[in-house]
Design an enzyme around this catalytic site. Structure first.
Site, PDB file in Angstrom:
ATOM      1  N   ARG A 128       0.870  -1.181   0.000  1.00 23.44           N
ATOM      2  CA  ARG A 128       0.000   0.000   0.000  1.00 23.44           C
ATOM      3  C   ARG A 128       0.903   1.226   0.000  1.00 23.44           C
ATOM      4  O   ARG A 128       1.736   1.395   0.885  1.00 23.44           O
ATOM      5  CB  ARG A 128      -0.899  -0.007   1.247  1.00 23.44           C
ATOM      6  CG  ARG A 128      -1.681   1.289   1.512  1.00 23.44           C
ATOM      7  CD  ARG A 128      -2.694   1.536   0.417  1.00 23.44           C
ATOM      8  NE  ARG A 128      -3.755   2.436   0.820  1.00 23.44           N
ATOM      9  CZ  ARG A 128      -3.705   3.763   0.786  1.00 23.44           C
ATOM     10  NH1 ARG A 128      -2.593   4.364   0.377  1.00 23.44           N
ATOM     11  NH2 ARG A 128      -4.745   4.479   1.126  1.00 23.44           N
ATOM     12  N   ASP A 133      -3.895   8.788  -1.058  1.00 25.38           N
ATOM     13  CA  ASP A 133      -5.186   8.117  -1.156  1.00 25.38           C
ATOM     14  C   ASP A 133      -5.732   8.421  -2.548  1.00 25.38           C
ATOM     15  O   ASP A 133      -5.960   9.584  -2.893  1.00 25.38           O
ATOM     16  CB  ASP A 133      -6.132   8.656  -0.083  1.00 25.38           C
ATOM     17  CG  ASP A 133      -7.139   7.616   0.374  1.00 25.38           C
ATOM     18  OD1 ASP A 133      -7.115   6.498  -0.166  1.00 25.38           O
ATOM     19  OD2 ASP A 133      -7.945   7.930   1.275  1.00 25.38           O
ATOM     20  N   GLU A 136     -11.456   6.018  -5.517  1.00 27.46           N
ATOM     21  CA  GLU A 136     -11.877   4.628  -5.371  1.00 27.46           C
ATOM     22  C   GLU A 136     -12.569   4.104  -6.631  1.00 27.46           C
ATOM     23  O   GLU A 136     -13.424   4.765  -7.211  1.00 27.46           O
ATOM     24  CB  GLU A 136     -12.844   4.498  -4.191  1.00 27.46           C
ATOM     25  CG  GLU A 136     -12.222   4.837  -2.850  1.00 27.46           C
ATOM     26  CD  GLU A 136     -11.240   3.782  -2.387  1.00 27.46           C
ATOM     27  OE1 GLU A 136     -11.504   2.581  -2.600  1.00 27.46           O
ATOM     28  OE2 GLU A 136     -10.193   4.159  -1.818  1.00 27.46           O
ATOM     29  N   ARG A 176      -1.659  -5.609   4.281  1.00 23.76           N
ATOM     30  CA  ARG A 176      -0.741  -5.031   3.296  1.00 23.76           C
ATOM     31  C   ARG A 176       0.429  -4.362   4.007  1.00 23.76           C
ATOM     32  O   ARG A 176       0.341  -4.015   5.179  1.00 23.76           O
ATOM     33  CB  ARG A 176      -1.479  -3.999   2.435  1.00 23.76           C
ATOM     34  CG  ARG A 176      -2.703  -4.539   1.737  1.00 23.76           C
ATOM     35  CD  ARG A 176      -3.500  -3.448   1.035  1.00 23.76           C
ATOM     36  NE  ARG A 176      -3.956  -2.413   1.970  1.00 23.76           N
ATOM     37  CZ  ARG A 176      -4.774  -1.420   1.652  1.00 23.76           C
ATOM     38  NH1 ARG A 176      -5.217  -1.307   0.410  1.00 23.76           N
ATOM     39  NH2 ARG A 176      -5.141  -0.540   2.554  1.00 23.76           N
TER      40      ARG A 176
END
Length: 272
Positions: A128, A133, A136, A176
């Site tokens: 990750r 971020d 999505e 992760r």
């Protein structure tokens, strides 16, 4: 050191079994093994063997999955390997190739990165990317965010099937490894997370817990701010022609706000 079967001072071989036994009985074994010509090579061999084993275990032994990473590796070590798959736009799978090409990876027959997908799933490390971020994709019944596909395509083009170095921080709640990832582009080492922010294809990671930036948090925030100001990627505004047609700027929902909104809606649905 003189062995029982070696020539004596009189340059005569000991051929009689009785003479050989008597010689063994009368030899000073302690002095034989403490002589410099015996002791020094033995010490060199022992130290070299122990050093080689420690070097292999620390730097040349392949780590096949997250479960094989020792706790004391985090924040102290990095992993070098090839990206075999990209999931969402902020995570991927890494096949660990310790030592890289210098250790034979890619050109020795027994050190090639496999291509069979069913093999790679269980022999790769789920990474990750720290500090960012990305929008999505559609999953779990949720709609895709704007620019999620563009972010995924960009990351795939940028690192898929390339060698990267991941400076590992910790293991997250999904199993992760959270890591700062670097890839070489035209002989320059590029921070993948930072480049994603510069392209306007992600935001700085804003979760209340679990944020990881290493020593680069301010650099990440500056990159996102500049992308907003330059109106690139997800921060793009309508063109002049678009505004003349009546297009309005779209309200940008960050990945964090997207997750929060859906989590709240799902909790309300369960409660109702």
């Amino acid at each position: 050191m003189r062995w029982p079967w070696s020539r004596g001072e009189d340059d005569k071989k000991i051929t009689s079994p009785t003479s050989w036994v008597e010689t063994v009985k009368t030899m000073n074994w302690l002095s034989m093994f403490t002589e410099p010509r015996t002791l020094i090579p033995s010490l060199i061999f022992t130290v070299s063997t122990v050093t080689g084993i420690r070097l292999y275990k620390s730097y040349l032994r392949r780590i096949p999955s997250v479960n094989h990473i020792k706790p004391d590796y985090f924040r102290r070590r990095s992993l070098f390997g090839r990206v075999t798959a990209v999931g969402d736009a902020d995570n991927f799978r890494l096949f660990h190739t310790p030592g890289g090409r210098m250790a034979g990876w890619g050109w020795l027959p027994w050190k090639r990165v496999p291509t069979a997908r069913e093999f790679l799933v269980n022999k790769t490390i789920h990474i990750r990317i720290a500090g960012v971020d990305a929008p999505e994709l559609a999953h779990w019944g949720r709609e895709a965010q704007p620019y999620s596909k563009e972010a995924l395509d960009w990351l795939s083009e940028y690192i898929l099937n390339r060698r990267v170095r991941a400076y590992i921080y910790r293991r997250d709640q999904y199993g992760r490894v959270v890591a700062q990832v670097f890839v070489r582009k035209w002989f320059l080492k590029k921070d993948v997370g930072l480049e994603m922010l510069r392209m306007g294809l992600g935001t700085v990671y804003e979760a209340k817990t679990g944020s990881e930036f290493g020593d680069f948090e301010q650099r990440y925030r500056d990159a996102e701010k500049k992308a907003r100001e330059d109106k690139v990627g997800m921060w793009t505004k309508p063109t002049i022609l678009g505004r003349l047609r009546g297009e309005q700027p779209k309200a940008v929902e960050s990945p964090r706000d997207y997750k929060t909104r859906h989590t709240a809606a799902e909790k309300q649905k369960k409660a109702g």
